[in-house]
Design a protein around this motif. Structure first.
Motif, mmCIF file in Angstrom:
data_model
loop_
_atom_site.group_PDB
_atom_site.id
_atom_site.type_symbol
_atom_site.label_atom_id
_atom_site.label_comp_id
_atom_site.label_asym_id
_atom_site.label_seq_id
_atom_site.Cartn_x
_atom_site.Cartn_y
_atom_site.Cartn_z
ATOM 1 N N ALA A 16 0.839 -1.193 0.000
ATOM 2 C CA ALA A 16 0.000 0.000 0.000
ATOM 3 C C ALA A 16 0.878 1.249 0.000
ATOM 4 C CB ALA A 16 -0.909 0.003 1.235
ATOM 5 N N PRO A 17 0.404 2.296 -0.661
ATOM 6 C CA PRO A 17 1.211 3.530 -0.665
ATOM 7 C C PRO A 17 1.373 4.102 0.729
ATOM 8 C CG PRO A 17 -1.000 3.928 -1.528
ATOM 9 C CD PRO A 17 -0.851 2.441 -1.397
ATOM 10 N N THR A 18 2.539 4.552 1.021
ATOM 11 C CA THR A 18 2.826 5.125 2.339
ATOM 12 C C THR A 18 2.107 6.463 2.480
ATOM 13 O OG1 THR A 18 4.998 4.082 2.320
ATOM 14 C CG2 THR A 18 4.643 5.868 3.915
ATOM 15 N N PRO A 19 1.222 6.593 3.517
ATOM 16 C CA PRO A 19 0.495 7.863 3.654
ATOM 17 C C PRO A 19 1.448 8.997 4.009
ATOM 18 C CG PRO A 19 0.151 6.472 5.580
ATOM 19 C CD PRO A 19 0.904 5.633 4.571
ATOM 20 N N SER A 20 1.139 10.118 3.452
ATOM 21 C CA SER A 20 1.960 11.297 3.747
ATOM 22 C C SER A 20 1.678 11.766 5.165
ATOM 23 C CB SER A 20 1.648 12.421 2.754
ATOM 24 O OG SER A 20 0.262 12.738 2.804
ATOM 25 N N PRO A 21 2.689 12.173 5.881
ATOM 26 C CA PRO A 21 2.478 12.598 7.274
ATOM 27 C C PRO A 21 1.570 13.810 7.364
ATOM 28 C CG PRO A 21 4.668 13.222 6.497
ATOM 29 C CD PRO A 21 4.077 12.343 5.437
ATOM 30 N N ARG A 22 0.649 13.757 8.326
ATOM 31 C CA ARG A 22 -0.265 14.869 8.522
ATOM 32 C C ARG A 22 0.435 16.004 9.263
ATOM 33 N NH1 ARG A 22 -5.934 12.040 10.499
ATOM 34 N NH2 ARG A 22 -6.276 10.758 8.625
#
Length: 224
Positions: free
Chosen positions: A78-84
């Motif tokens: 899965a694509p690594t979520p961008s940090p919020r």
């Protein structure tokens, strides 16, 4: 010995010797054939068997053969979520800042429950700061409104027909209440300030004070 008996015994011996010679002959023939076969496929055949390369494929794993295709197919990552972005930390309250509604307690008390024909109802409004530092709040009659109703009928409001400066900014120290007395003249009020104000009839009324995101408990009283 009887000659006939002798001839009979001799005949039996000749018969069994002939049978034995025939059996030996058969065994000899079988041995010769076996030797000829072994000589034909001897050391040369064994060396050819050893020199022949083995081209067998590896046997399939029986466990993989029983698994469905989805189970042995690698799952895509899965694509690594961008940090919020981090939420900004609220600035600590400083003395003199506007009060937060969560730090204020607004209340209203009536000085009586029953008022005769010549008595005017009176109330005590209090506002208390429960925060850690001193803060400021508008306690003017428009922002901190006292309203009197009778059922669904809006009878009177402290915010009606105001003129001039209506703001009243007060400093509220922690735990020290702001106190204001309010008296109702027993007359109705409304948006038309030029109209004649009618007198309220005897009956049961409810008073309450409201402020932005704040309201007090209801105060029930009676007019005679």
């Amino acid at each position: 010995m009887d000659p006939d008996t002798f001839r009979s015994d001799m005949g039996v011996d000749v018969y069994w010797r002939r049978r034995l010679i025939a059996l030996v002959a058969v065994l000899v023939v079988v041995a010769i054939v076996a030797w000829a076969c072994s000589a034909a496929g001897g050391p040369e055949s064994a060396s050819k068997a050893q020199a022949a390369p083995t081209s067998r494929s590896p046997a399939p794993d029986p466990l993989l053969a029983t698994l469905p295709v989805a189970a042995i197919t690698p799952t895509p990552k899965a694509p690594t979520p961008s940090p919020r972005p981090a939420k900004p930390v609220p600035r600590p309250k400083r003395p003199g800042d506007a009060c937060d509604a969560a730090d204020l307690v607004l209340s209203l008390m009536g000085e009586g429950e029953v008022y005769g024909a010549d008595e005017r109802p009176r109330f005590i409004l209090t506002l208390v700061n429960t925060g850690k530092v001193m803060c400021t709040a508008d306690v003017g009659p428009r922002t901190t409104e006292v309203r009197i109703t009778s059922g669904d009928d809006r009878v009177w409001s402290s915010a009606d027909c105001l003129s001039g400066e209506t703001d009243d900014i007060r400093k509220l120290e922690r735990g020290i209440p702001y106190v204001r007395q309010i008296q109702w003249d027993r007359r109705r009020s409304g948006s038309d300030c030029r109209a004649k104000r009618a007198e309220a009839r005897p009956g049961t009324y409810v008073a309450m004070v409201r402020a932005p995101r704040l309201k007090s408990d209801k105060v029930v009283f009676h007019l005679r």
